[in-house]
Motif scaffolding. Structure first.
Motif, PDB file in Angstrom:
ATOM      1  N   THR A 188     -71.916  24.276  34.301  1.00 15.99           N
ATOM      2  CA  THR A 188     -71.316  24.569  35.101  1.00 15.99           C
ATOM      3  C   THR A 188     -71.158  23.663  36.516  1.00 15.99           C
ATOM      4  OG1 THR A 188     -71.405  26.642  34.106  1.00 15.99           O
ATOM      5  CG2 THR A 188     -70.970  26.933  36.618  1.00 15.99           C
ATOM      6  N   LEU A 189     -70.177  23.646  36.959  1.00 11.71           N
ATOM      7  CA  LEU A 189     -70.167  22.420  37.717  1.00 11.71           C
ATOM      8  C   LEU A 189     -70.195  23.225  39.323  1.00 11.71           C
ATOM      9  CD1 LEU A 189     -70.556  19.841  39.331  1.00 11.71           C
ATOM     10  CD2 LEU A 189     -67.546  19.765  38.782  1.00 11.71           C
ATOM     11  N   GLY A 190     -70.783  23.638  40.313  1.00 13.20           N
ATOM     12  CA  GLY A 190     -70.950  24.030  41.650  1.00 13.20           C
ATOM     13  C   GLY A 190     -70.629  23.177  42.418  1.00 13.20           C
ATOM     14  N   PHE A 191     -69.751  23.569  43.812  1.00 14.25           N
ATOM     15  CA  PHE A 191     -69.622  22.266  45.149  1.00 14.25           C
ATOM     16  C   PHE A 191     -69.735  24.066  46.380  1.00 14.25           C
ATOM     17  CE2 PHE A 191     -65.822  19.862  47.457  1.00 14.25           C
ATOM     18  CZ  PHE A 191     -66.888  19.083  48.227  1.00 14.25           C
ATOM     19  N   ALA A 228     -66.566  25.132  40.517  1.00 18.85           N
ATOM     20  CA  ALA A 228     -66.355  26.508  41.655  1.00 18.85           C
ATOM     21  C   ALA A 228     -66.169  25.825  42.824  1.00 18.85           C
ATOM     22  CB  ALA A 228     -67.557  27.824  41.153  1.00 18.85           C
ATOM     23  N   TRP A 229     -65.283  25.951  44.307  1.00 20.84           N
ATOM     24  CA  TRP A 229     -65.900  25.143  45.296  1.00 20.84           C
ATOM     25  C   TRP A 229     -65.772  26.523  46.296  1.00 20.84           C
ATOM     26  CZ3 TRP A 229     -61.748  22.034  48.098  1.00 20.84           C
ATOM     27  CH2 TRP A 229     -62.434  21.491  49.450  1.00 20.84           C
ATOM     28  N   VAL A 230     -67.622  26.789  46.981  1.00 19.40           N
ATOM     29  CA  VAL A 230     -67.721  27.402  47.923  1.00 19.40           C
ATOM     30  C   VAL A 230     -67.947  26.973  49.277  1.00 19.40           C
ATOM     31  CG1 VAL A 230     -69.202  29.637  48.800  1.00 19.40           C
ATOM     32  CG2 VAL A 230     -68.621  29.378  45.946  1.00 19.40           C
ATOM     33  N   ASP A 231     -67.228  27.502  50.698  1.00 20.75           N
ATOM     34  CA  ASP A 231     -67.256  26.185  51.338  1.00 20.75           C
ATOM     35  C   ASP A 231     -67.821  27.590  52.887  1.00 20.75           C
ATOM     36  OD1 ASP A 231     -66.874  24.943  53.752  1.00 20.75           O
ATOM     37  OD2 ASP A 231     -65.964  26.295  54.629  1.00 20.75           O
ATOM     38  N   ALA A 281     -70.618  29.911  41.317  1.00 17.46           N
ATOM     39  CA  ALA A 281     -69.489  30.856  40.426  1.00 17.46           C
ATOM     40  C   ALA A 281     -69.855  31.645  40.285  1.00 17.46           C
ATOM     41  CB  ALA A 281     -68.488  30.414  38.980  1.00 17.46           C
ATOM     42  N   ALA A 282     -71.045  32.368  39.212  1.00 14.35           N
ATOM     43  CA  ALA A 282     -71.702  33.440  39.217  1.00 14.35           C
ATOM     44  C   ALA A 282     -71.822  34.419  39.999  1.00 14.35           C
ATOM     45  CB  ALA A 282     -72.447  33.619  37.715  1.00 14.35           C
TER      46      ALA A 282
END
Length: 410
Positions: free
Chosen positions: A262-265, A298-301, A384-385
């Protein structure tokens, strides 16, 4: 193949941290992680242990953590561009003042400064601070020159006036050099170099940074072909817009395998508008437009209004004027809410330490909320989760503000 026991769970993680415009050796980030993770573990009741890194790469560390009854191993690597930062810093005082003129002209003549002020005044004030401080230093030096000449002239003897002028010039030069030697306290030169770096190229990436973005992409692509359950990219401050371009390039090139980790940013304290609003930032604007619709990540700022050096709660895609009419998914804009997640005593201690607050995202919170850097980087859930059902901050700014919305070829 991934070994995730079930969707959203993590046993092994690769973390790539992209610093902001920082000339300091990356060991500072290891020591910061070591100190602050221990404090957060004590507050939150989990365990975190650091060991030497087990992966290739120039600099990093290994983290073993037990959270929520689950053991997690994470390898953290700093994607270093501090050498580029150091190389961009002017070596002389006159060169720095020349930077000041060029940078002020770029932001004022293009109209970018006024548009940035419509978003958040804090980071604009932070940008104006080095201008005001450097001009004040220059004025003080010129005052010494004038005093030397004036006092010498009171004698009515030309040769004494000349000596006074020479002594005044010497005193002025000494004062300017003294101010520069104390820039670890004033931060005027450092911040001037920071803003001048983007302004010099009017928002485009200089060749050396483009080359480094390619190297970063290769490092992350290698991890995505490995056995980790999650690959997490963290961009702090200026590192946020670097990360945007790295991940946009990776996805465009088809280097994010569908059956891989899984790719997270995670972007923290971002200052994207300082670059994306500039005239020649077509590359960054195209990358923002592209990345905001992708389902490969999934990108969280995360930001906080208490951080005066960041464009807090400003959706970097929307305010840059490149959000698509339909299909926008990212980023999820969240508040670290310093006034709530730091105790009154801790907030009172930190609230006027602006540069320290800009690094609070990487530190422990004594009233931790749903943002915990050490749960995200060393805990048992993917990014993401962890934020799957989280609504964006109601205080986010998502209106288009930038004058320049043209994009290069995606």
């Amino acid at each position: 193949m991934s070994s995730v026991p079930s969707a959203g769970q993590v046993r092994r993680r690769r973390v790539f941290y992209i610093p902001g415009y920082d000339p300091i050796h990356p060991r500072r980030y290891r020591e910061l992680y070591r100190k602050e993770s221990a404090e957060q573990a004590r507050i939150s009741g989990y365990s975190v242990t650091l060991k030497p890194k087990t992966t290739k790469g120039p600099y990093g560390w290994h983290v073993s953590s037990e959270q929520e009854g689950v053991a997690v191993a994470a390898d953290v690597e700093v994607l270093v561009w501090s050498d580029i930062v150091r190389g961009s810093m002017s070596n002389t005082i006159p060169a720095t003042y020349a930077q000041l003129v060029r940078t002020a002209w770029t932001y004022i003549a293009s109209g970018v400064l006024w548009r940035l002020m419509r978003l958040r005044k804090g980071p604009v004030i932070a940008a104006l601070y080095p201008v005001g401080m450097l001009l004040a230093q220059l004025l003080a030096a010129l005052l010494l020159v004038w005093l030397g000449w004036r006092l010498g002239g009171l004698t009515g003897l030309p040769w004494v006036a000349l000596i006074g002028l020479v002594l005044g010039l010497a005193a002025g030069v000494y004062l300017l050099r003294w101010f520069r030697s104390k820039d670890g306290t004033f931060f005027a030169y450092y911040l001037m170099h920071d803003y001048a770096y983007s302004a010099r190229w009017r928002g485009a990436n200089p060749p050396e940074l483009e080359a480094r973005i390619g190297e970063f992409a290769d490092r992350i692509a290698e991890a995505l072909s490995g056995e980790a359950d999650e690959v997490l990219v963290v961009g702090h401050s200026s590192g946020a817009h670097v990360g945007v371009s790295v991940l946009a390039d990776l996805i465009r090139a088809g280097r994010v395998p569908a059956d891989g980790p899984t790719l997270g940013f995670l972007t923290l304290g971002q200052v994207v508008p300082m670059v994306s609003f500039l005239p020649e930032a077509q590359r960054l604007r195209a990358d923002l437009h592209f990345l905001c619709t992708r389902d490969e990540l999934a990108w969280v700022d995360v930001s906080a209004p208490g951080d005066g050096c960041a464009f807090a709660l400003c959706d970097p895609v929307a305010v840059s004027g490149v959000a698509p009419a339909r299909g926008k998914r990212w980023p999820l804009v969240l508040s670290a809410a310093f006034t709530q997640t730091l105790s009154p005593a801790r907030w009172a201690e930190l609230r006027w330490r602006f540069f320290r607050l800009h690094f609070q995202y990487l530190c422990a919170f004594d009233r931790v909320g749903d943002y915990d850097y050490f749960r995200i980087t060393a805990g048992p859930q993917t990014l993401a989760a962890r934020y799957r059902d989280r609504a964006p901050s109601k205080s986010r700014i998502d209106r288009a503000v930038s004058k320049y919305t043209d994009m290069g070829a995606a």
